[in-house]
Design a protein around this motif. Structure first.
Motif, mmCIF file in Angstrom:
data_model
loop_
_atom_site.group_PDB
_atom_site.id
_atom_site.type_symbol
_atom_site.label_atom_id
_atom_site.label_comp_id
_atom_site.label_asym_id
_atom_site.label_seq_id
_atom_site.Cartn_x
_atom_site.Cartn_y
_atom_site.Cartn_z
ATOM 1 N N LYS A 211 0.836 -1.204 0.000
ATOM 2 C CA LYS A 211 0.000 0.000 0.000
ATOM 3 C C LYS A 211 0.868 1.249 0.000
ATOM 4 O O LYS A 211 0.614 2.199 -0.760
ATOM 5 C CB LYS A 211 -0.920 -0.009 1.217
ATOM 6 C CG LYS A 211 -1.848 1.212 1.290
ATOM 7 C CD LYS A 211 -2.690 1.220 2.557
ATOM 8 C CE LYS A 211 -3.585 2.458 2.596
ATOM 9 N NZ LYS A 211 -4.333 2.572 3.879
ATOM 10 N N TYR A 212 1.891 1.272 0.831
ATOM 11 C CA TYR A 212 2.792 2.419 0.923
ATOM 12 C C TYR A 212 3.420 2.738 -0.437
ATOM 13 O O TYR A 212 3.378 3.891 -0.906
ATOM 14 C CB TYR A 212 3.881 2.136 1.952
ATOM 15 C CG TYR A 212 5.050 3.095 1.898
ATOM 16 C CD1 TYR A 212 4.983 4.337 2.519
ATOM 17 C CD2 TYR A 212 6.219 2.760 1.201
ATOM 18 C CE1 TYR A 212 6.046 5.225 2.457
ATOM 19 C CE2 TYR A 212 7.285 3.639 1.125
ATOM 20 C CZ TYR A 212 7.199 4.871 1.755
ATOM 21 O OH TYR A 212 8.255 5.748 1.678
ATOM 22 N N ALA A 213 3.990 1.720 -1.070
ATOM 23 C CA ALA A 213 4.686 1.945 -2.334
ATOM 24 C C ALA A 213 3.733 2.333 -3.461
ATOM 25 O O ALA A 213 4.034 3.214 -4.275
ATOM 26 C CB ALA A 213 5.476 0.696 -2.719
ATOM 27 N N VAL B 58 8.580 -2.514 14.391
ATOM 28 C CA VAL B 58 8.102 -1.128 14.356
ATOM 29 C C VAL B 58 6.573 -1.086 14.339
ATOM 30 O O VAL B 58 5.946 -0.261 15.014
ATOM 31 C CB VAL B 58 8.668 -0.384 13.124
ATOM 32 C CG1 VAL B 58 8.050 1.006 12.999
ATOM 33 C CG2 VAL B 58 10.186 -0.272 13.221
ATOM 34 N N MET B 59 5.966 -2.000 13.619
ATOM 35 C CA MET B 59 4.513 -1.991 13.482
ATOM 36 C C MET B 59 3.784 -2.472 14.736
ATOM 37 O O MET B 59 2.762 -1.887 15.113
ATOM 38 C CB MET B 59 4.095 -2.868 12.288
ATOM 39 C CG MET B 59 4.563 -2.347 10.945
ATOM 40 S SD MET B 59 4.113 -3.453 9.577
ATOM 41 C CE MET B 59 2.336 -3.203 9.496
ATOM 42 N N VAL C 13 4.769 1.754 8.724
ATOM 43 C CA VAL C 13 5.449 1.336 7.494
ATOM 44 C C VAL C 13 6.189 2.515 6.876
ATOM 45 O O VAL C 13 7.325 2.362 6.395
ATOM 46 C CB VAL C 13 4.436 0.729 6.498
ATOM 47 C CG1 VAL C 13 5.070 0.581 5.114
ATOM 48 C CG2 VAL C 13 3.965 -0.630 6.998
ATOM 49 N N ALA C 14 5.563 3.679 6.867
ATOM 50 C CA ALA C 14 6.222 4.865 6.315
ATOM 51 C C ALA C 14 7.500 5.185 7.083
ATOM 52 O O ALA C 14 8.530 5.539 6.480
ATOM 53 C CB ALA C 14 5.268 6.058 6.347
ATOM 54 N N ASP D 292 13.486 4.887 7.073
ATOM 55 C CA ASP D 292 14.723 4.450 7.717
ATOM 56 C C ASP D 292 15.482 3.419 6.895
ATOM 57 O O ASP D 292 16.638 3.102 7.199
ATOM 58 C CB ASP D 292 14.421 3.855 9.101
ATOM 59 C CG ASP D 292 13.941 4.906 10.092
ATOM 60 O OD1 ASP D 292 14.216 6.100 9.870
ATOM 61 O OD2 ASP D 292 13.289 4.521 11.083
ATOM 62 N N HIS D 293 14.843 2.873 5.859
ATOM 63 C CA HIS D 293 15.456 1.839 5.019
ATOM 64 C C HIS D 293 15.312 2.190 3.534
ATOM 65 O O HIS D 293 14.746 1.413 2.751
ATOM 66 C CB HIS D 293 14.817 0.471 5.296
ATOM 67 C CG HIS D 293 15.028 -0.026 6.693
ATOM 68 N ND1 HIS D 293 14.295 0.439 7.767
ATOM 69 C CD2 HIS D 293 15.909 -0.942 7.195
ATOM 70 C CE1 HIS D 293 14.705 -0.177 8.870
ATOM 71 N NE2 HIS D 293 15.688 -1.009 8.554
#
Length: 339
Positions: free
Chosen positions: A91-93, A299-300, A315-316, A321-322
């Protein structure tokens, strides 16, 4: 913490039934996952799904034209952390590229039924060759495989990294080092049944106290022990964010009593690859190592981070960070292999 069921997951090498399906997570995901599936225990093994290299069909999407159809629905399985992690990563991408993406939570059965009917575009959490084999057998003609992205899904017995045991069999002679205790999860979990019925008898650990409680209780005990420098042994599974949150490692299982590894695939509705070729290719490019997936899930879902309360923001943050991982994903050059 949301309540869940961990499914029946038995020894892969003996081809026993294995199923996995959590219950009770919200659309955001909760970090209270899993292995096993009570809604569709599988008794069939299709060996063609056993051999898969994550990201095998990868290629660069950075120069691809945007899809005409940019509205996408992704199903994530209730209670399965990696399901929400991969769904929200896609979804993020995709949203960054102008798509409209919704992640909806389902139990496994309704998710596959919806995808076969065309109401769901993607499922990123199909465990094969055992756990979801019955669904693929039933609906496979109406689905498209977009390849696997992980090849080390398994049940484990884990200990703190600085403890003496290296194998499950060491717990018999070194029991005092661990207070003769193994901390478990839910009584109805598939992993609990495997430990009770297969692992403990196989390694002669009947004198070990197997404390069956809940996943949150097990994780709390793990956090307490590792924070205070005490040795601890717990039932765990891969993928799980605990491998990133705590200093833990797996014990070797020379007798194969905990079962073998499965692959996790992405499937799409029939026609998705031609309707949305760029989005489909991005899904094919996905490949996670244990370290990267545990880091993302930590993180999530960990209670010191977002605790499953805002998956999009989590996720963002991880993506920011990656940046090299995101770049390699889009270029189709993520490394793949066991864990």
């Amino acid at each position: 913490m949301v309540r869940k069921n961990l499914v029946a997951l038995t020894a892969f090498i003996s081809a026993a039934a294995l199923a996995l399906s959590g219950c009770g997570a919200s659309n955001s995901g909760t970090g209270s996952a899993h292995p096993g599936g009570s809604d569709a225990p599988s008794s069939t093994v299709d060996k063609k799904w056993a051999d898969c290299t994550p990201g095998a069909g990868a290629k660069d999407v950075t120069g691809m034209k945007k899809d005409d159809d940019r509205t996408i629905t992704i199903a994530a399985f209730n209670g399965w952390d990696e399901s929400f992690a991969t769904a929200h990563m896609l979804k993020y991408a995709l949203e960054k590229d102008g798509y409209s993406v919704s992640v909806k939570s389902f139990d496994a059965g309704p998710a596959y039924t919806g995808m076969a009917a065309g109401d769901v575009d993607l499922i990123t959490d199909t465990w094969l060759p055992l756990t979801h084999a019955d669904y693929i057998k039933k609906y496979g003609s109406k689905l498209e495989s977009l390849g696997c992205w992980y090849d080390n899904a398994r049940l484990t017995i884990a200990v703190n990294k600085d403890s003496p045991a290296t194998s499950i069999e060491d717990l018999k002679s070194m029991g005092k080092e661990y207070d003769n205790t193994l901390y478990g999860i839910e009584a109805g979990a598939g992993e609990t049944k495997v430990v009770k019925d297969t692992m403990i008898p196989a390694y002669g650990l009947q004198s070990t106290t197997f404390k069956v409680s809940s996943t949150p209780a097990m994780l709390a005990q793990l956090k307490k022990a590792t924070s205070s420098g005490q040795n601890i042994a717990v039932t765990l599974w891969r993928p799980h964010w605990a491998y990133s949150a705590f200093p833990v490692r797996d014990l070797k299982d020379p007798k194969g009593a905990m079962g073998g590894a499965e692959n996790i695939y992405t499937f799409a509705r029939s026609g998705f690859g031609s309707d949305s070729p760029k989005a489909a290719q991005l899904a094919r490019n996905l490949a996670f190592s244990d370290e990267d997936l545990a880091s993302l899930e930590n993180v999530m879902f960990s209670d010191t981070e977002y605790a499953g309360k805002d998956n999009d923001k989590a996720v963002a943050q991880w993506a920011e960070d990656h940046p090299e991982w995101i770049k390699k994903w889009e270029q189709g050059t993520l490394p793949a292999g066991k864990g």
